[in-house]
Write an enzyme that holds these catalytic residues in place. Structure first.
Site, PDB file in Angstrom:
ATOM      1  N   SER A  70      76.218  52.020  51.808  1.00  0.00           N
ATOM      2  CA  SER A  70      76.527  50.746  51.865  1.00  0.00           C
ATOM      3  C   SER A  70      75.203  49.981  51.240  1.00  0.00           C
ATOM      4  O   SER A  70      74.143  50.062  51.703  1.00  0.00           O
ATOM      5  CB  SER A  70      76.590  50.184  53.457  1.00  0.00           C
ATOM      6  OG  SER A  70      76.302  48.622  53.540  1.00  0.00           O
ATOM      7  N   HIS A 127      80.202  51.562  50.098  1.00  0.00           N
ATOM      8  CA  HIS A 127      80.758  50.738  50.790  1.00  0.00           C
ATOM      9  C   HIS A 127      80.228  49.381  50.529  1.00  0.00           C
ATOM     10  O   HIS A 127      78.794  49.097  50.603  1.00  0.00           O
ATOM     11  CB  HIS A 127      80.282  51.188  52.375  1.00  0.00           C
ATOM     12  CG  HIS A 127      80.619  50.321  53.604  1.00  0.00           C
ATOM     13  ND1 HIS A 127      81.922  50.584  54.159  1.00  0.00           N
ATOM     14  CD2 HIS A 127      79.983  49.261  54.216  1.00  0.00           C
ATOM     15  CE1 HIS A 127      81.854  49.612  55.356  1.00  0.00           C
ATOM     16  NE2 HIS A 127      80.765  49.135  55.381  1.00  0.00           N
ATOM     17  N   ASP A 138      79.782  45.475  51.961  1.00  0.00           N
ATOM     18  CA  ASP A 138      80.032  44.413  52.912  1.00  0.00           C
ATOM     19  C   ASP A 138      80.265  42.985  52.528  1.00  0.00           C
ATOM     20  O   ASP A 138      79.250  42.402  52.097  1.00  0.00           O
ATOM     21  CB  ASP A 138      78.753  44.623  53.920  1.00  0.00           C
ATOM     22  CG  ASP A 138      78.557  46.028  54.558  1.00  0.00           C
ATOM     23  OD1 ASP A 138      79.721  46.295  55.466  1.00  0.00           O
ATOM     24  OD2 ASP A 138      77.722  46.872  54.486  1.00  0.00           O
ATOM     25  N   MET A 180      80.697  39.075  53.604  1.00  0.00           N
ATOM     26  CA  MET A 180      80.416  38.359  54.667  1.00  0.00           C
ATOM     27  C   MET A 180      80.613  36.908  54.306  1.00  0.00           C
ATOM     28  O   MET A 180      79.845  36.645  53.258  1.00  0.00           O
ATOM     29  CB  MET A 180      79.117  38.511  55.399  1.00  0.00           C
ATOM     30  CG  MET A 180      79.025  40.005  55.570  1.00  0.00           C
ATOM     31  SD  MET A 180      77.329  40.379  56.489  1.00  0.00           S
ATOM     32  CE  MET A 180      77.233  42.076  56.831  1.00  0.00           C
ATOM     33  N   HIS A 238      84.333  46.154  52.715  1.00  0.00           N
ATOM     34  CA  HIS A 238      84.819  45.839  54.293  1.00  0.00           C
ATOM     35  C   HIS A 238      84.650  44.413  54.434  1.00  0.00           C
ATOM     36  O   HIS A 238      83.554  43.807  54.419  1.00  0.00           O
ATOM     37  CB  HIS A 238      83.421  46.392  55.025  1.00  0.00           C
ATOM     38  CG  HIS A 238      83.164  46.163  56.355  1.00  0.00           C
ATOM     39  ND1 HIS A 238      82.271  46.517  57.095  1.00  0.00           N
ATOM     40  CD2 HIS A 238      84.065  45.649  57.239  1.00  0.00           C
ATOM     41  CE1 HIS A 238      82.289  46.152  58.557  1.00  0.00           C
ATOM     42  NE2 HIS A 238      83.490  45.751  58.623  1.00  0.00           N
ATOM     43  N   MET A 294      84.312  41.267  56.290  1.00  0.00           N
ATOM     44  CA  MET A 294      84.047  40.433  57.515  1.00  0.00           C
ATOM     45  C   MET A 294      84.104  39.001  57.124  1.00  0.00           C
ATOM     46  O   MET A 294      83.073  37.965  57.033  1.00  0.00           O
ATOM     47  CB  MET A 294      82.615  40.778  57.994  1.00  0.00           C
ATOM     48  CG  MET A 294      82.422  42.304  58.212  1.00  0.00           C
ATOM     49  SD  MET A 294      80.770  42.888  58.237  1.00  0.00           S
ATOM     50  CE  MET A 294      80.693  43.531  56.569  1.00  0.00           C
ATOM     51  N   MET A 311      82.584  49.851  64.458  1.00  0.00           N
ATOM     52  CA  MET A 311      81.451  49.502  64.244  1.00  0.00           C
ATOM     53  C   MET A 311      80.408  49.807  65.527  1.00  0.00           C
ATOM     54  O   MET A 311      80.715  49.453  66.790  1.00  0.00           O
ATOM     55  CB  MET A 311      81.461  47.744  64.286  1.00  0.00           C
ATOM     56  CG  MET A 311      82.360  47.323  63.142  1.00  0.00           C
ATOM     57  SD  MET A 311      81.656  47.849  61.565  1.00  0.00           S
ATOM     58  CE  MET A 311      80.135  47.181  61.634  1.00  0.00           C
ATOM     59  N   ASP A 322      80.098  52.763  61.471  1.00  0.00           N
ATOM     60  CA  ASP A 322      79.368  51.822  60.518  1.00  0.00           C
ATOM     61  C   ASP A 322      78.361  51.041  61.751  1.00  0.00           C
ATOM     62  O   ASP A 322      78.501  50.228  62.376  1.00  0.00           O
ATOM     63  CB  ASP A 322      80.346  50.961  59.762  1.00  0.00           C
ATOM     64  CG  ASP A 322      79.588  49.790  59.029  1.00  0.00           C
ATOM     65  OD1 ASP A 322      78.303  50.091  58.624  1.00  0.00           O
ATOM     66  OD2 ASP A 322      80.273  48.912  58.454  1.00  0.00           O
TER      67      ASP A 322
HETATM   68  C1  DX5 Z   1      76.823  45.653  58.973  1.00  0.00           C
HETATM   69  C2  DX5 Z   1      77.623  46.375  57.991  1.00  0.00           C
HETATM   70  C3  DX5 Z   1      77.062  47.774  57.663  1.00  0.00           C
HETATM   71  C4  DX5 Z   1      75.744  47.789  57.225  1.00  0.00           C
HETATM   72  C5  DX5 Z   1      75.104  48.974  57.901  1.00  0.00           C
HETATM   73  O1  DX5 Z   1      77.532  44.343  59.412  1.00  0.00           O
HETATM   74  O2  DX5 Z   1      78.994  46.439  58.294  1.00  0.00           O
HETATM   75  O3  DX5 Z   1      78.018  48.366  56.713  1.00  0.00           O
HETATM   76  O4  DX5 Z   1      75.310  47.943  56.149  1.00  0.00           O
HETATM   77  O5  DX5 Z   1      73.658  48.966  57.972  1.00  0.00           O
HETATM   78  P1  DX5 Z   1      72.851  49.898  58.585  1.00  0.00           P
HETATM   79  O6  DX5 Z   1      73.268  51.346  58.297  1.00  0.00           O
HETATM   80  O7  DX5 Z   1      71.466  49.394  58.163  1.00  0.00           O
HETATM   81  O8  DX5 Z   1      73.179  49.760  59.939  1.00  0.00           O
HETATM   82 ZN    ZN Z   2      80.229  47.651  56.884  1.00  0.00          ZN
END
Ligand code: DX5
Ligand code: ZN
Length: 224
Positions: free
Chosen positions: A9, A34, A36, A38, A67, A69, A138, A176
């Site tokens: 990620s 990956h 993220d 947000m 992903h 969010m 998650m 994740d």
């Molecule tokens: C958190 C994300 C993850 C994040 C994980 O909301 O969805 O993908 O990057 O990070 P680590 O591996 O540091 O927990």
């Molecule tokens: Zn993620």
């Protein structure tokens, strides 16, 4: 048993040298990137969107999954398709019709995934699971990298593995949040087949070595 997939990620990557960081994990055998996304509403953080990701897409030949969010995924799915995403993961907690979202994503030729927040029960998605190619459990509250792994989510991985055990092709269950060499074997033993990791790869001095360490540790959890 299929080989465990590893998806770095980029949330924890050093964006000053993102091209180099992505090349490093690609050369080290990453199975996909990956991303993220947000929006500051669905989660209490804002990251990046199509404007930035379209350039990240051009840095790698690996598959790229967004992903999402965000509160209004249906509005942005076409934009993520235009910039070349291979797959999109959405959350049931936005309250959308999940079958409609998977139809929208797959109708554009992308793969569809479903991500479950820690408080959401696996039974919520059981009726629509057949419409998705992957599920993402998650193991932190979504929003930030570097949080502690939530051990109480491991049972959900087992439940999802049981729910999908009758499929001819093994269903991909990804995890994740807080994945590192210590937690990787725990989730793999529970039935995970893909690992998303941010800080355990990119916040380490040697991301390639860090990825190898996760892969090696995950093997310890794989059924032989
Ligand atoms: C958190 C994300 C993850 C994040 C994980 O909301 O969805 O993908 O990057 O990070 P680590 O591996 O540091 O927990
Ligand atoms: Zn993620």
């Amino acid at each position: 048993m299929e080989r465990i997939k590893i998806y770095p990620s980029v949330l924890s990557a050093d964006f000053r040298c993102l091209a180099e960081q992505i090349r490093t994990v690609e050369d080290a055998g990453a199975d996909g990137i990956h991303l993220d996304v947000m929006d500051g509403h669905f989660v209490p953080n804002i990251t990046f969107g199509p404007v930035v990701i379209r350039w990240i897409r051009r840095l790698t030949r690996l598959s790229c999954w967004a992903h999402l969010m965000i509160m209004e995924p249906e509005k942005y799915i076409p934009a993520f398709h235009e910039i070349g995403m291979d797959g999109i993961t959405v959350h049931p907690e936005t309250g959308h019709d999940l079958s409609a979202l998977s139809a929208q994503i797959q109708g554009l030729g992308m793969k569809a995934g479903l991500a479950l927040n820690p408080e959401t029960d696996a039974s919520v998605i059981e009726p629509v699971l057949d419409r998705f190619e992957r599920v993402l459990v998650m193991t932190v509250r979504p929003g930030f990298g570097g949080q502690a792994f939530m051990e109480d989510q491991v049972e959900k991985i087992r439940q999802l593995r049981r729910m999908t055990s009758s499929r001819a092709v093994p269903f991909e269950i990804d995890v994740d949040g807080g994945i590192d060499p210590g937690t990787a074997p725990v989730v793999v033993r529970a039935g995970a087949s893909g690992l998303v990791a941010g800080s355990a790869i990119f916040s380490q001095p040697d991301p390639a070595k860090a990825m190898d360490a996760i892969r090696g540790a995950a093997l310890g959890g794989s059924p032989s």
